[in-house]
Enzyme design. Sequence first.
Site, PDB file in Angstrom:
ATOM      1  N   ASP A 165       0.839  -1.210   0.000  1.00 15.64           N
ATOM      2  CA  ASP A 165       0.000   0.000   0.000  1.00 15.64           C
ATOM      3  C   ASP A 165       0.875   1.262   0.000  1.00 15.64           C
ATOM      4  OD1 ASP A 165      -1.992   1.858   0.426  1.00 15.64           O
ATOM      5  OD2 ASP A 165      -2.923   0.779   2.079  1.00 15.64           O
ATOM      6  N   ASP A 235     -10.573   4.015  -1.590  1.00 11.64           N
ATOM      7  CA  ASP A 235     -11.122   2.966  -0.717  1.00 11.64           C
ATOM      8  C   ASP A 235     -12.640   2.826  -0.843  1.00 11.64           C
ATOM      9  OD1 ASP A 235      -8.546   2.870   0.098  1.00 11.64           O
ATOM     10  OD2 ASP A 235      -8.952   3.280   2.204  1.00 11.64           O
TER      11      ASP A 235
END
Length: 426
Positions: A165, A235
Amino acid sequence: MRCFCAISLAALALCPLAATSQTAAAPPKPARTPAPKSAPRPGVALTPPMGWNSWNFFGGKVTDQDIRNAADQLVATGMKDAGYVYVNIDDTWEGDRDANGVLHTNSKFPDMKALADYVHSKGLKLGIYSSPGAQTCAHFAASLDHETQDAQLYASWGVDYLKYDLCSFRTVMATQAPDDKAAQMRLMIAAYDKMNKALKATGRPIVYSFCQYGWDAVWEWAPSVGGNLWRTTGDINASWQSIYSILNEQAGLAKYAGPGHWNDPDMLEVGNGRIVGNGASAHVVPLSLAEDRTHFSMWAMLAAPLLAGNDLPNMTPEVKAVLTNRDVIAIDQDPLGREATHVYSDGEVDVWTRHLSGGAMAIAVLNAGFDRYSTHPFHLSLTKLGLHGPQKGTDLWTGKEIALTDNMPIELASHDILLVRIASPK
Ligand code: GLA
């Protein structure tokens, strides 16, 4: 592309640590950057990875016991038999590095090797999470300058999947190449390639999952630096608005997906909900069953990784039925690996099709409208789908045969879907 808050509100309620996680920011739009050349890992992720990830429900509160419970539940519920094999620990497992730079787990994960052994003993695989930056999005220690060491550590534990990430590597990019977006993107690509090479050097077939929110058209370069899947958006959260907006961002990306390399519109929120209201009036509003069905169907149409993110021990039979619908899973896992394309929309109704192996075809008709109870008077045009005359198929949510004719009226409740597989389209 739009971005959303980092976790579902249900997880936020459970999870004060997660609330401090940096959110996925809107991507910059720099000039195209040349991708470095290195071969993707052969034989890995030939169909989209399936499993469960801790983030959407547990956020930063996840523990060793939660992961063991998830593994137990995947077996007990039949999800493992339906194809869910990866049990993925997301952010917040990390502790400190010792004097030799070796990363240790924090107290929530007392023995990662023992946990991996437990997961493997159930016939499942273990996933883990890190960042190319110094810190993860939830501000735990990450892999910057320790890539080889970390990859070796994961392999020694028996890790099978890494979600990597971007998070605080954005600071490195901004510091090293201020005001030069193209140079920043080159740094980002090099950072993903560095971990790619470190993973390859372990000799373990670790699935490599990129999470950098779609920056710099990741689908164009990720396979060349070993990416088996890459997030295409910010997200997800457990709301129709988030799911539908992410779905629409996938139009145009189909040609980049195929065996070993997949677009990732983020993990599943099936069975989750969001918190509405404050204080004493705060309550969870779950996705409706129609929304769960549509979310799951469309992720299958998109050949997306199917990583459930719900509370497995408390899953309702209805949610389990959605997550284990084998006909829908078979669409996702079709060996041809061709992602669906958006064919047309009429008002609030969208029509997508996916070509499947053996010449079969899947058609999804979804009602994105909210303000009226159904899609009346929508008529499905088979001609627009390149089909000629009546077609026989199977409705994958009723399991019944269905005959489609040109311009036939289709009535769907708000946010519901018709998903049909046609074995021999004409
Ligand atoms: C980012 C990612 C999420 C999750 C969190 C963890 O927001 O996009 O999927 O991994 O970080 O901190």
